[in-house]
Design an enzyme around this catalytic site. Structure first.
Site, short mmCIF file in Angstrom:
data_model
loop_
_atom_site.label_atom_id
_atom_site.label_comp_id
_atom_site.label_asym_id
_atom_site.label_seq_id
_atom_site.Cartn_x
_atom_site.Cartn_y
_atom_site.Cartn_z
CB THR A 28 -16.89 -14.00 -13.82
OG1 THR A 28 -16.19 -13.87 -14.71
CG2 THR A 28 -16.83 -15.35 -13.23
CB SER A 30 -25.17 -18.37 -11.95
OG SER A 30 -25.55 -17.23 -10.90
CG ASP A 81 -19.71 -9.01 -14.64
OD1 ASP A 81 -20.42 -10.14 -14.40
OD2 ASP A 81 -18.71 -8.80 -14.44
N GLY A 82 -22.74 -9.40 -14.25
CA GLY A 82 -23.82 -9.58 -13.02
C GLY A 82 -23.27 -8.88 -12.02
CB ALA A 83 -24.31 -6.78 -9.62
CE LYS A 94 -18.86 -7.23 -11.62
NZ LYS A 94 -19.64 -8.41 -11.57
N GLY A 95 -17.97 -9.57 -7.02
CA GLY A 95 -16.77 -10.28 -6.54
C GLY A 95 -17.11 -11.65 -5.90
CD GLU A 103 -16.45 -9.98 -12.19
OE1 GLU A 103 -16.88 -11.01 -12.17
OE2 GLU A 103 -16.44 -9.19 -11.07
CE LYS A 121 -27.55 -11.55 -7.08
NZ LYS A 121 -26.90 -11.83 -8.23
C1 5RP Z 1 -18.30 -12.62 -9.83
C2 5RP Z 1 -19.17 -11.75 -9.84
C3 5RP Z 1 -20.41 -11.77 -10.21
O1 5RP Z 1 -20.87 -11.00 -11.12
C4 5RP Z 1 -21.43 -11.81 -9.15
O2 5RP Z 1 -20.82 -12.59 -8.07
C5 5RP Z 1 -23.05 -12.30 -9.43
O3 5RP Z 1 -22.93 -13.63 -9.74
P1 5RP Z 1 -24.17 -14.36 -9.99
O4 5RP Z 1 -24.83 -14.09 -11.39
O5 5RP Z 1 -23.77 -15.94 -10.12
O6 5RP Z 1 -25.15 -14.16 -8.90
O7 5RP Z 1 -19.06 -10.35 -9.53
O8 5RP Z 1 -16.99 -12.32 -9.29
#
Ligand code: 5RP
Length: 220
Positions: A28, A30, A81-83, A94-95, A103, A121
């Site tokens: 989840t 961007s 997934d992102g972080a 994360k979160g 996640e 990051k």
């Molecule tokens: C969502 C997350 C996302 O992976 C984290 O917030 C990174 O988001 P983005 O890619 O928008 O910087 O943990 O719960």
């Protein structure tokens, strides 16, 4: 390069880790949105996805990618997934998008966590980004007090946010997460904590880091 361009770069690069014919774990945020858009270009080569949030599910389905319930799936080769932060051992915070519990559930189904992130990051010690914790609403104040007493952090309830599971997010500021595995294990024991946003037991195996020079691959 802008941060959005770096996110698009790693979203595209993550396609190389998608196993043809498999179900893909999808996170989840961007950065993941860029990955979902890229995944649509190879949707005929995969069975579908398991999603970590209502938002990602809606985006996947709008692009014609079938979404499986996590209970229908025993194991998946990759979770992408992102972080909010990642350290040099692959542990993550994360979160930021409030989806941490789902996640972690999807990450738990996966053989490998592939993290996609822009270079901002990567940090030596996590904690500058407020640590998200999903809590049962009636426990929010007690969990905040326990953070203050145990680690010296200040927890505040994220305003206007209810998770996909109907809970609250406590954002904890002022932490130095020098031992992510120990803090994850400890906080997850506290009554009312659904999930702490430290991904130590479910850390990244690979991080695709977007830099102005291109995608840097870190393996842990
Ligand atoms: C969502 C997350 C996302 O992976 C984290 O917030 C990174 O988001 P983005 O890619 O928008 O910087 O943990 O719960």
């Amino acid at each position: 390069m802008t941060q959005d361009e770096l996110k698009a770069l790693v979203g595209q690069a993550a396609l190389a880790y998608v196993v043809p014919g498999s179900i893909v774990g999808v996170g989840t945020g961007s950065t993941v949105n860029c990955f979902i858009d890229a995944l649509a270009t190879m949707k005929d080569q995969i069975r579908g996805a398991v999603s970590s949030s209502v938002k990602s599910t809606e985006r996947l389905q709008a692009l014609g990618i079938p979404v499986f319930d996590a209970n229908e799936v025993e194991s998946i080769p990759v979770y992408i997934d992102g972080a909010d932060e990642i350290d040099h051992s692959g542990c993550m915070v994360k979160g930021g998008g409030a989806a941490l519990t789902r996640e972690k559930i999807v990450a738990d189904l996966a053989e490998r966590f592939i993290c996609i992130a822009d270079e901002s990051k990567l940090v030596p010690v996590m904690g500058r980004f407020p640590l998200p914790v999903e809590v049962i609403p009636m426990a929010a104040a007690q969990v905040a007090r326990r953070f203050a007493a145990t680690y010296g952090g200040t927890g505040t309830v994220r305003e206007g946010v209810v998770t996909d599971n109907g809970n609250l997010i406590l954002d904890v500021r002022g932490l130095q997460i020098t031992d992510p595995l120990a803090m994850e294990a400890e906080v997850n024991q506290w009554p009312g904590v659904v999930t702490v946003g430290i991904f130590g037991r479910h850390k990244a195996k690979v991080c695709l880091l977007g830099t102005p020079q291109g995608v840097k691959t870190l393996a842990f």
